[in-house]
Scaffold this motif. Structure first.
Motif, mmCIF file in Angstrom:
data_model
loop_
_atom_site.group_PDB
_atom_site.id
_atom_site.type_symbol
_atom_site.label_atom_id
_atom_site.label_comp_id
_atom_site.label_asym_id
_atom_site.label_seq_id
_atom_site.Cartn_x
_atom_site.Cartn_y
_atom_site.Cartn_z
ATOM 1 N N TRP A 1 -16.862 7.287 -2.422
ATOM 2 C CA TRP A 1 -16.031 8.467 -2.192
ATOM 3 C C TRP A 1 -16.873 9.623 -1.658
ATOM 4 C CZ3 TRP A 1 -10.676 9.176 -3.126
ATOM 5 C CH2 TRP A 1 -10.025 8.039 -3.621
ATOM 6 N N LYS A 2 -18.032 9.818 -2.268
ATOM 7 C CA LYS A 2 -18.874 10.966 -1.911
ATOM 8 C C LYS A 2 -19.352 10.900 -0.469
ATOM 9 C CE LYS A 2 -22.942 13.567 -3.435
ATOM 10 N NZ LYS A 2 -24.031 13.655 -4.455
ATOM 11 N N ILE A 3 -19.851 9.742 -0.044
ATOM 12 C CA ILE A 3 -20.412 9.646 1.313
ATOM 13 C C ILE A 3 -19.341 9.771 2.389
ATOM 14 C CG2 ILE A 3 -22.386 8.248 0.578
ATOM 15 C CD1 ILE A 3 -20.961 5.805 1.653
ATOM 16 N N ASN A 4 -18.082 9.578 1.996
ATOM 17 C CA ASN A 4 -16.985 9.733 2.940
ATOM 18 C C ASN A 4 -16.332 11.111 2.861
ATOM 19 O OD1 ASN A 4 -16.462 7.158 4.507
ATOM 20 N ND2 ASN A 4 -16.621 6.334 2.428
ATOM 21 N N GLY A 5 -16.909 11.983 2.047
ATOM 22 C CA GLY A 5 -16.379 13.331 1.919
ATOM 23 C C GLY A 5 -15.019 13.371 1.243
ATOM 24 N N LEU A 6 -14.766 12.408 0.356
ATOM 25 C CA LEU A 6 -13.490 12.303 -0.340
ATOM 26 C C LEU A 6 -13.665 12.622 -1.822
ATOM 27 C CD1 LEU A 6 -12.358 8.896 1.219
ATOM 28 C CD2 LEU A 6 -11.627 11.182 1.943
ATOM 29 N N LYS A 7 -12.605 13.107 -2.437
ATOM 30 C CA LYS A 7 -12.672 13.476 -3.853
ATOM 31 C C LYS A 7 -11.639 12.690 -4.648
ATOM 32 C CE LYS A 7 -12.807 17.443 -6.969
ATOM 33 N NZ LYS A 7 -12.689 18.932 -7.082
ATOM 34 N N PRO A 8 -12.091 11.814 -5.550
ATOM 35 C CA PRO A 8 -11.148 11.067 -6.391
ATOM 36 C C PRO A 8 -10.671 11.926 -7.559
ATOM 37 C CG PRO A 8 -13.375 10.478 -6.988
ATOM 38 C CD PRO A 8 -13.488 11.446 -5.824
ATOM 39 N N TYR A 9 -9.630 11.477 -8.224
ATOM 40 C CA TYR A 9 -9.250 12.106 -9.481
ATOM 41 C C TYR A 9 -10.319 11.774 -10.528
ATOM 42 C CZ TYR A 9 -4.496 12.626 -7.575
ATOM 43 O OH TYR A 9 -3.405 12.951 -6.811
ATOM 44 N N PRO A 10 -10.408 12.541 -11.619
ATOM 45 C CA PRO A 10 -11.390 12.234 -12.667
ATOM 46 C C PRO A 10 -11.248 10.821 -13.239
ATOM 47 C CG PRO A 10 -10.522 14.447 -12.977
ATOM 48 C CD PRO A 10 -9.701 13.817 -11.886
ATOM 49 N N PHE A 11 -10.023 10.298 -13.236
ATOM 50 C CA PHE A 11 -9.766 8.982 -13.833
ATOM 51 C C PHE A 11 -9.729 7.846 -12.816
ATOM 52 C CE2 PHE A 11 -5.725 11.218 -13.156
ATOM 53 C CZ PHE A 11 -5.098 10.354 -12.270
ATOM 54 N N TYR B 1 0.818 -1.206 0.000
ATOM 55 C CA TYR B 1 0.000 0.000 0.000
ATOM 56 C C TYR B 1 0.856 1.262 0.000
ATOM 57 C CZ TYR B 1 -3.172 3.645 1.604
ATOM 58 O OH TYR B 1 -3.892 4.813 1.720
ATOM 59 N N LYS B 2 0.431 2.235 -0.819
ATOM 60 C CA LYS B 2 1.044 3.560 -0.856
ATOM 61 C C LYS B 2 -0.051 4.591 -0.573
ATOM 62 C CE LYS B 2 4.458 2.088 -4.288
ATOM 63 N NZ LYS B 2 5.006 2.298 -5.648
ATOM 64 N N PRO B 3 0.300 5.747 0.006
ATOM 65 C CA PRO B 3 -0.703 6.731 0.417
ATOM 66 C C PRO B 3 -1.677 7.165 -0.670
ATOM 67 C CG PRO B 3 1.413 7.273 1.391
ATOM 68 C CD PRO B 3 1.662 6.135 0.437
ATOM 69 N N ASN B 4 -1.241 7.193 -1.933
ATOM 70 C CA ASN B 4 -2.127 7.638 -3.019
ATOM 71 C C ASN B 4 -2.716 6.471 -3.809
ATOM 72 O OD1 ASN B 4 0.157 6.752 -4.357
ATOM 73 N ND2 ASN B 4 0.119 8.397 -5.886
ATOM 74 N N ALA B 5 -2.617 5.258 -3.258
ATOM 75 C CA ALA B 5 -2.998 4.065 -4.017
ATOM 76 C C ALA B 5 -4.469 4.077 -4.431
ATOM 77 C CB ALA B 5 -2.696 2.810 -3.201
ATOM 78 N N PHE B 6 -5.377 4.432 -3.521
ATOM 79 C CA PHE B 6 -6.800 4.440 -3.867
ATOM 80 C C PHE B 6 -7.099 5.451 -4.968
ATOM 81 C CE2 PHE B 6 -7.395 2.140 0.138
ATOM 82 C CZ PHE B 6 -8.429 1.271 -0.186
ATOM 83 N N LEU C 1 -9.829 3.636 -13.559
ATOM 84 C CA LEU C 1 -8.622 2.827 -13.443
ATOM 85 C C LEU C 1 -8.893 1.504 -12.739
ATOM 86 C CD1 LEU C 1 -5.775 5.354 -12.526
ATOM 87 C CD2 LEU C 1 -6.047 4.033 -14.636
ATOM 88 N N LYS C 2 -9.941 1.473 -11.893
ATOM 89 C CA LYS C 2 -10.262 0.231 -11.185
ATOM 90 C C LYS C 2 -10.519 -0.928 -12.150
ATOM 91 C CE LYS C 2 -12.527 -0.423 -7.414
ATOM 92 N NZ LYS C 2 -13.862 -0.936 -7.498
ATOM 93 N N LYS D 1 -9.447 7.044 4.317
ATOM 94 C CA LYS D 1 -10.042 8.152 5.073
ATOM 95 C C LYS D 1 -9.489 8.233 6.492
ATOM 96 C CE LYS D 1 -14.449 10.110 6.638
ATOM 97 N NZ LYS D 1 -15.937 9.989 6.612
ATOM 98 N N HIS D 2 -9.494 7.105 7.196
ATOM 99 C CA HIS D 2 -9.102 7.128 8.602
ATOM 100 C C HIS D 2 -7.644 6.747 8.845
ATOM 101 C CE1 HIS D 2 -13.073 8.098 10.092
ATOM 102 N NE2 HIS D 2 -13.594 7.149 9.334
ATOM 103 N N GLY D 3 -6.964 6.301 7.803
ATOM 104 C CA GLY D 3 -5.524 6.103 7.899
ATOM 105 C C GLY D 3 -5.059 4.949 8.760
#
Length: 247
Positions: A223-233, A136-141, A237-238, A184-186
């Protein structure tokens, strides 16, 4: 460390025996095995009952789907660490739990995951797809990454503090839970770089194009319900990553 393994099943008489045996053959001593059955009528309950006290907790009743059944198992679990193994899946070796616990203790982690092989439903020696998770890397998701949920083990205290599976997420409930816990929670995940679980082919979210679109919609909701914003792509990519698993 005590480990609770939860298996959820509904009318899985053809595979439940193999799943159970893969848990009972583990070389780790402190395992609590919980099976949650959705009131099967095909002989599944009789197979489970034949194991007697080797199954530490067995609940059979109607449920609201697979993630509702998983939540029931989580609430019953008394272990420090919880793993979930579906009835169509089985552990790749008898040292899986020992490897998982060892990695968690070594890294002082709250979760652990590994790799997964999809195998032919009729011949488990035939590998259809390899899911190599990677560390795992911090920006993996953000890059479309996720670990295979059947290999994901999480400490019970994390479920108690941060919640269990959301029943409004469809087939993305496992993705949402791991996104919430890790990104989100790290919480700190450890990685075991070996095949942990073998899964028979036939996943719901990938069975056809429409299901893939529905899964993508639920991924965005996660992503939305957790208040997180993904990149457009990010969420495109999943499925690309899944295609690469066939190569």
């Amino acid at each position: 460390m005590k480990v609770s393994i939860i298996t959820v099943v509904f009318n899985g008489v053809s595979t439940i025996n193999h799943c159970i045996e893969s848990v009972l053959k583990q070389d780790f001593d402190s395992i609590e095995y919980i099976i949650i059955d959705g009131n099967s009528k095909d002989g599944t309950q009789e197979v489970i009952a034949s194991y007697g006290s080797k199954i530490h907790q067995f609940l059979s009743e109607p449920d609201k789907g697979i993630y509702d059944a998983m939540n029931k198992g989580i609430k019953l679990a008394t272990g420090d660490l919880i793993g979930i193994l579906n009835a169509d899946d089985f552990y790749a070796s008898n040292t899986v739990i020992s490897e998982i616990v060892g990695a968690i203790e070594k890294d002082n982690a709250d979760a652990c995951y590994g790799d997964l092989n999809y195998v032919d439903a009729q011949d488990e020696s035939v590998i259809k797809r390899k899911w190599i998770s990677g560390k795992y890397k911090p920006n993996a998701f953000l890059m479309g990454w996720m670990p295979p949920h059947p290999t994901f083990f999480l400490k019970k205290k994390c479920y108690e503090k941060l919640g269990d599976f959301r029943l409004d997420m469809g087939s993305a409930a496992d993705y949402e839970l791991m996104l919430r816990m890790i990104y989100k929670h790290g919480i700190k995940p450890a990685y075991v770089p070996s095949v942990i679980v073998k899964m028979r082919t036939g996943g719901v979210s990938n069975s056809n194009f429409q299901n893939r679109l529905n899964a993508n919609k639920n991924d965005r909701k996660a992503w939305k319900i957790n208040g997180l914003k993904p990149y457009p792509f990010t969420l495109w990519l999943k499925p690309v990553r899944k295609i690469l698993q066939f190569i």
